[in-house]
Design an enzyme around this catalytic site. Structure first.
Site, PDB file in Angstrom:
ATOM      1  CB  ALA A 104      -4.208   3.453   7.407  1.00  0.00           C
TER       2      ALA A 104
ATOM      3  CG  ASP B 145      -2.071  -0.937   0.966  1.00  0.00           C
ATOM      4  OD1 ASP B 145      -2.207  -1.558  -0.059  1.00  0.00           O
ATOM      5  OD2 ASP B 145      -2.958  -0.895   1.974  1.00  0.00           O
TER       6      ASP B 145
ATOM      7  CD  GLN C 109       4.331   7.035   1.458  1.00  0.00           C
ATOM      8  OE1 GLN C 109       4.011   7.915   0.691  1.00  0.00           O
ATOM      9  NE2 GLN C 109       4.349   5.571   1.305  1.00  0.00           N
TER      10      GLN C 109
END
Length: 282
Positions: free
Chosen positions: A178, A62, A236
């Site tokens: 998530a 993912d 990220q």
């Protein structure tokens, strides 16, 4: 329905041996068939979003999907995810299943589901501004400060409340499975037009997740933030967040386009990935 010859971009997570082996196998199968034209095999940071291709095959997990749709920017394309990671909510196909189902993909026998993306505008105390495109969530976290973080939330300019704890998440429906899910947030069907606000380890028992519309603007401040507080986009992009900084999250102008094959419905995916076997009979 794809054109007579579909232009495919293969995007790989990294250059590791396992990923390279799977990518080579996919490349060999695609180039052997007249229905496909492979325009390149690239890592996520090598994507040229303005190049000519009609379909992306993402090989990884993912996280590969998250980086891919961010790199595509304003030029989103349909994406098929091949899972070499763990759960794989977005990369739902195994390499073998992808190869087995190439004929129906070539016929265009699939659906394209459009999913909400967000734009996060981070205004720093010095007046500089960073804007990030994302798919899962924005997280304002205590991080390395190792201290309780107070986050002030406003929606469409109206102050809602302040949350004290380890942080606050603003998640899309895709992101609801998530970090938000791990923090106790609800699962939203991926095609809903909504955001979920989820406190992370809140200090007050009355601080609970909140669901509101996709057309709203969500503003975050942390006026007592200590050094180490971070603004994190999709797990990220990580940026220090100071006590005079402001983050504004709103619906992006583009949507993530995910290819869904028959038998891979949303609830089928949840059943398989989360182990929803139900109660035993009898």
């Amino acid at each position: 329905m794809p054109p007579a010859t579909a232009q495919i971009l293969i995007v790989i997570r990294d250059q590791s041996e396992r990923v390279a082996r799977v990518a080579d196998e996919i490349l060999a199968r695609l180039t052997a068939q007249a229905e496909w034209e492979v325009v390149g095999v690239v890592t996520t940071d090598q994507i040229d979003s303005r190049a000519e291709f009609s379909l992306v095959v993402a090989v990884g997990g993912d996280g590969t999907i998250l980086r891919t749709c961010r790199q595509l920017g304003q030029w989103q394309r349909p994406v098929i995810g091949i899972n070499l990671g763990r759960l794989g909510f977005l990369t739902d196909l195994s390499p073998d299943e992808f190869l087995q189902r190439l004929p129906e993909i070539a016929r265009g026998d699939y659906q394209i589901a459009s999913h909400l993306m967000f734009s996060c505008r981070h205004r720093h105390a010095d007046g500089s501004v960073e804007t990030h495109l994302g798919l899962n969530e924005v997280a304002l976290l205590a991080g390395g400060s190792l201290q309780l973080l107070e986050v002030e939330l406003s929606i469409d300019g109206e102050r809602v409340t302040s949350f004290r704890g380890d942080g606050l998440l603003i998640s899309t429906p895709v992101g609801s499975t998530a970090h938000s899910l791990a923090a106790g947030g609800p699962i939203l069907r991926q095609d809903l037009e909504a955001f979920v606000v989820t406190p992370v380890c809140p200090h007050a028992l009355t601080d609970r997740p909140l669901v509101d519309g996709a057309e709203c603007t969500y503003t975050l401040r942390a006026p007592t933030a200590h050094p180490g507080v971070m603004l994190v986009v999709d797990g990220q992009i990580k940026t220090p967040f100071a006590n005079a900084d402001v983050a504004e999250i709103r619906r992006a102008d583009v949507s993530f386009q995910l290819v869904r094959l028959r038998g891979h419905s949303y609830y089928n995916m949840l059943h398989r990935k989360l182990g929803w076997a139900g109660h035993p009979n009898g």
